[in-house]
Design a protein around this motif. Structure first.
Motif, PDB file in Angstrom:
ATOM      1  N   GLN A  30       0.819  -1.221   0.000  1.00 52.74           N
ATOM      2  CA  GLN A  30       0.000   0.000   0.000  1.00 52.74           C
ATOM      3  C   GLN A  30       0.846   1.261   0.000  1.00 52.74           C
ATOM      4  OE1 GLN A  30       0.642  -1.982   2.561  1.00 52.74           O
ATOM      5  NE2 GLN A  30       0.133  -1.082   4.562  1.00 52.74           N
ATOM      6  N   TRP A  31       2.158   1.115   0.285  1.00 50.89           N
ATOM      7  CA  TRP A  31       3.060   2.262   0.346  1.00 50.89           C
ATOM      8  C   TRP A  31       4.183   2.070  -0.672  1.00 50.89           C
ATOM      9  CZ3 TRP A  31       3.318   1.400   6.300  1.00 50.89           C
ATOM     10  CH2 TRP A  31       2.122   1.873   6.882  1.00 50.89           C
ATOM     11  N   PRO A  32       4.040   2.584  -1.885  1.00 50.61           N
ATOM     12  CA  PRO A  32       5.073   2.362  -2.912  1.00 50.61           C
ATOM     13  C   PRO A  32       6.413   3.019  -2.616  1.00 50.61           C
ATOM     14  CG  PRO A  32       3.360   3.838  -3.708  1.00 50.61           C
ATOM     15  CD  PRO A  32       2.874   3.287  -2.413  1.00 50.61           C
ATOM     16  N   GLY A  33       6.432   4.040  -1.758  1.00 47.60           N
ATOM     17  CA  GLY A  33       7.687   4.707  -1.436  1.00 47.60           C
ATOM     18  C   GLY A  33       7.659   5.266  -0.033  1.00 47.60           C
ATOM     19  N   LEU A  34       8.803   5.803   0.398  1.00 49.26           N
ATOM     20  CA  LEU A  34       8.891   6.348   1.754  1.00 49.26           C
ATOM     21  C   LEU A  34       8.046   7.616   1.928  1.00 49.26           C
ATOM     22  CD1 LEU A  34      12.662   5.761   2.620  1.00 49.26           C
ATOM     23  CD2 LEU A  34      10.668   4.474   3.405  1.00 49.26           C
ATOM     24  N   ARG A  35       7.761   8.303   0.855  1.00 47.09           N
ATOM     25  CA  ARG A  35       6.850   9.445   0.970  1.00 47.09           C
ATOM     26  C   ARG A  35       5.485   8.984   1.477  1.00 47.09           C
ATOM     27  NH1 ARG A  35       3.111  11.728  -2.469  1.00 47.09           N
ATOM     28  NH2 ARG A  35       3.793  10.407  -4.200  1.00 47.09           N
ATOM     29  N   GLU A  36       5.007   7.865   0.935  1.00 48.80           N
ATOM     30  CA  GLU A  36       3.710   7.336   1.355  1.00 48.80           C
ATOM     31  C   GLU A  36       3.766   6.778   2.775  1.00 48.80           C
ATOM     32  OE1 GLU A  36       3.757   7.600  -3.022  1.00 48.80           O
ATOM     33  OE2 GLU A  36       5.132   6.680  -1.590  1.00 48.80           O
ATOM     34  N   VAL A  37       4.907   6.184   3.143  1.00 44.96           N
ATOM     35  CA  VAL A  37       5.077   5.710   4.529  1.00 44.96           C
ATOM     36  C   VAL A  37       4.934   6.876   5.497  1.00 44.96           C
ATOM     37  CG1 VAL A  37       6.705   4.688   6.170  1.00 44.96           C
ATOM     38  CG2 VAL A  37       6.521   3.751   3.861  1.00 44.96           C
ATOM     39  N   ILE A  38       5.618   7.975   5.192  1.00 42.22           N
ATOM     40  CA  ILE A  38       5.580   9.151   6.055  1.00 42.22           C
ATOM     41  C   ILE A  38       4.184   9.748   6.107  1.00 42.22           C
ATOM     42  CG2 ILE A  38       6.377  11.546   6.208  1.00 42.22           C
ATOM     43  CD1 ILE A  38       9.124  10.513   5.255  1.00 42.22           C
ATOM     44  N   ALA A  39       3.535   9.868   4.947  1.00 42.91           N
ATOM     45  CA  ALA A  39       2.200  10.462   4.892  1.00 42.91           C
ATOM     46  C   ALA A  39       1.194   9.669   5.721  1.00 42.91           C
ATOM     47  CB  ALA A  39       1.734  10.568   3.447  1.00 42.91           C
ATOM     48  N   ALA A  40       1.385   8.356   5.789  1.00 41.56           N
ATOM     49  CA  ALA A  40       0.475   7.496   6.544  1.00 41.56           C
ATOM     50  C   ALA A  40       0.865   7.359   8.013  1.00 41.56           C
ATOM     51  CB  ALA A  40       0.423   6.109   5.898  1.00 41.56           C
ATOM     52  N   GLY A  41       1.951   8.021   8.410  1.00 40.89           N
ATOM     53  CA  GLY A  41       2.413   7.874   9.784  1.00 40.89           C
ATOM     54  C   GLY A  41       2.930   6.478  10.085  1.00 40.89           C
ATOM     55  N   GLY A  42       3.525   5.842   9.068  1.00 46.46           N
ATOM     56  CA  GLY A  42       3.904   4.442   9.200  1.00 46.46           C
ATOM     57  C   GLY A  42       5.354   4.172   9.535  1.00 46.46           C
ATOM     58  N   MET A  43       6.145   5.183   9.861  1.00 50.51           N
ATOM     59  CA  MET A  43       7.576   4.951  10.081  1.00 50.51           C
ATOM     60  C   MET A  43       7.840   3.996  11.232  1.00 50.51           C
ATOM     61  SD  MET A  43       9.258   8.724   9.385  1.00 50.51           S
ATOM     62  CE  MET A  43      10.919   8.130   9.643  1.00 50.51           C
ATOM     63  N   ASP A  44       7.159   4.196  12.354  1.00 50.21           N
ATOM     64  CA  ASP A  44       7.382   3.316  13.497  1.00 50.21           C
ATOM     65  C   ASP A  44       6.955   1.885  13.187  1.00 50.21           C
ATOM     66  OD1 ASP A  44       8.465   5.345  15.022  1.00 50.21           O
ATOM     67  OD2 ASP A  44       6.578   5.830  16.025  1.00 50.21           O
ATOM     68  N   LEU A  45       5.884   1.740  12.432  1.00 49.40           N
ATOM     69  CA  LEU A  45       5.402   0.407  12.081  1.00 49.40           C
ATOM     70  C   LEU A  45       6.425  -0.351  11.247  1.00 49.40           C
ATOM     71  CD1 LEU A  45       3.120  -1.697  11.997  1.00 49.40           C
ATOM     72  CD2 LEU A  45       2.226  -0.516   9.977  1.00 49.40           C
ATOM     73  N   VAL A  46       6.994   0.298  10.256  1.00 48.95           N
ATOM     74  CA  VAL A  46       7.943  -0.412   9.397  1.00 48.95           C
ATOM     75  C   VAL A  46       9.267  -0.658  10.114  1.00 48.95           C
ATOM     76  CG1 VAL A  46       6.847   0.469   7.317  1.00 48.95           C
ATOM     77  CG2 VAL A  46       8.796   1.685   8.250  1.00 48.95           C
ATOM     78  N   LEU A  47       9.666   0.244  10.995  1.00 49.85           N
ATOM     79  CA  LEU A  47      10.880  -0.002  11.776  1.00 49.85           C
ATOM     80  C   LEU A  47      10.691  -1.190  12.707  1.00 49.85           C
ATOM     81  CD1 LEU A  47      11.865   3.691  12.581  1.00 49.85           C
ATOM     82  CD2 LEU A  47      13.178   2.092  11.169  1.00 49.85           C
ATOM     83  N   GLU A  48       9.516  -1.311  13.281  1.00 51.25           N
ATOM     84  CA  GLU A  48       9.215  -2.466  14.139  1.00 51.25           C
ATOM     85  C   GLU A  48       9.215  -3.749  13.321  1.00 51.25           C
ATOM     86  OE1 GLU A  48       8.502  -4.435  17.668  1.00 51.25           O
ATOM     87  OE2 GLU A  48       8.925  -2.287  17.400  1.00 51.25           O
ATOM     88  N   ALA A  49       8.696  -3.684  12.094  1.00 49.91           N
ATOM     89  CA  ALA A  49       8.644  -4.869  11.232  1.00 49.91           C
ATOM     90  C   ALA A  49      10.027  -5.364  10.845  1.00 49.91           C
ATOM     91  CB  ALA A  49       7.830  -4.558   9.978  1.00 49.91           C
ATOM     92  N   ALA A  50      11.022  -4.486  10.893  1.00 54.05           N
ATOM     93  CA  ALA A  50      12.383  -4.865  10.512  1.00 54.05           C
ATOM     94  C   ALA A  50      13.109  -5.628  11.611  1.00 54.05           C
ATOM     95  CB  ALA A  50      13.183  -3.628  10.145  1.00 54.05           C
ATOM     96  N   LYS A  51      12.621  -5.558  12.830  1.00 52.09           N
ATOM     97  CA  LYS A  51      13.330  -6.183  13.948  1.00 52.09           C
ATOM     98  C   LYS A  51      13.391  -7.698  13.765  1.00 52.09           C
ATOM     99  CE  LYS A  51      12.316  -2.610  17.371  1.00 52.09           C
ATOM    100  NZ  LYS A  51      11.633  -2.285  18.654  1.00 52.09           N
TER     101      LYS A  51
END
Length: 283
Positions: A30-51
């Protein structure tokens, strides 16, 4: 650190891991790029997913892209350090309002890719800077609230073709927008605390020799004021980038000037943000 990168002709985003990067974009279509990640407030979610995840692409198997591939706006602040104003030798005090200009995404390469010197001019210069990425958009943002609108920080080499800056009377657009003349990256460092930007050491080196060194605490126009001022006349949106200004010491200010040449290596480094390294090559 969140990064955009290309591997085997495909665009990805993810996070830096041990010895490479972890691709996360396949998990978040649903997020083709980091711009969309930021717009959706998803940075913490994706950082958690990387653990706990292992690296998917080893160093050498991918190339870094600029962190936000398709920002709506890249706005750059000029002449933002006291000694930088003095470099112009025009006898004028620092102006009451900041100088601004825009750059296009195509004018930047990612970390590790060369700055490109065009055949039309040998006057390729460097400018080490910190860039802020907007996370929460707004118009007429109060200065006291401005830092709360930052999502992340990154580094910028605001490469400039100096003689083309002087092609017209009042603007610098031509000299600031040559394809792949600058660089941005390596990635995005999430912004959590005002201390990450208020008084940070910024250094630019060419072939290992320090050319620029200063601290953000000496800026004529601090980052909060930049955001407030810019948002007065244009609406800032998630993924917009403000390049905050370069210290004294660019190659144009030496006597004689020292321009970048193929084979040179330029490094921009800032406390807590990282290191952006790029070579130089002819087009």
């Amino acid at each position: 650190m969140l990064v955009s990168f290309t591997a085997e002709g495909r665009a990805f985003w993810g996070v830096v891991g041990e010895g490479g990067v972890i691709a996360l974009s396949p998990d978040f279509p649903q997020w083709p790029g980091l711009r969309e990640v930021i717009a959706a407030g998803g940075m913490d979610l994706v950082l958690e997913a990387a653990k706990g995840r292992v690296v998917t692409h080893r160093e050498g198997a991918f190339t870094y892209d600029i962190p936000i591939r398709d920002p709506e706006k890249i706005i750059c602040v000029g002449v933002n350090f006291p000694d930088r104003n003095a470099e112009y030798r025009d006898g004028q005090e620092a102006p009451p309002n900041m100088s601004l200009f825009v750059r296009f995404p195509r004018s930047f390469n990612g970390h590790g890719a060369p700055l490109i010197r065009p055949p039309e001019s040998a006057q390729l210069d460097y400018e080490g800077e910190i860039a802020v990425v907007i996370g929460k958009g707004g118009r007429r943002i109060p200065e006291a609230e401005a830092l709360g609108h930052i999502a992340a920080l990154t580094l910028c080499n605001e490469g400039t073709i100096r003689d083309w800056v002087r092609h017209a009377k009042f603007n610098v657009t031509q000299g600031k927008n040559w394809d792949r003349s600058g660089a941005m990256g390596p990635g995005l460092v999430p912004f959590r605390d005002p201390a990450q930007i208020l008084d940070v050491a910024l250094t630019c080196r060419v072939n290992g020799a320090v050319r620029q060194a200063d601290r953000t605490g000496r800026m004529l126009f601090p980052v909060a004021r930049q955001i407030a001022y810019v948002s007065t006349f244009t609406t800032l949106v998630p993924g917009d980038i403000i390049v905050t200004g370069t210290p004294t010491g660019a190659g144009a200010r030496f006597d004689p000037p020292i321009w970048l040449r193929p084979g040179d290596v330029v490094e921009v480094e800032a406390e807590g943000i990282g290191l952006l390294r790029n070579g130089v090559a002819d087009e």
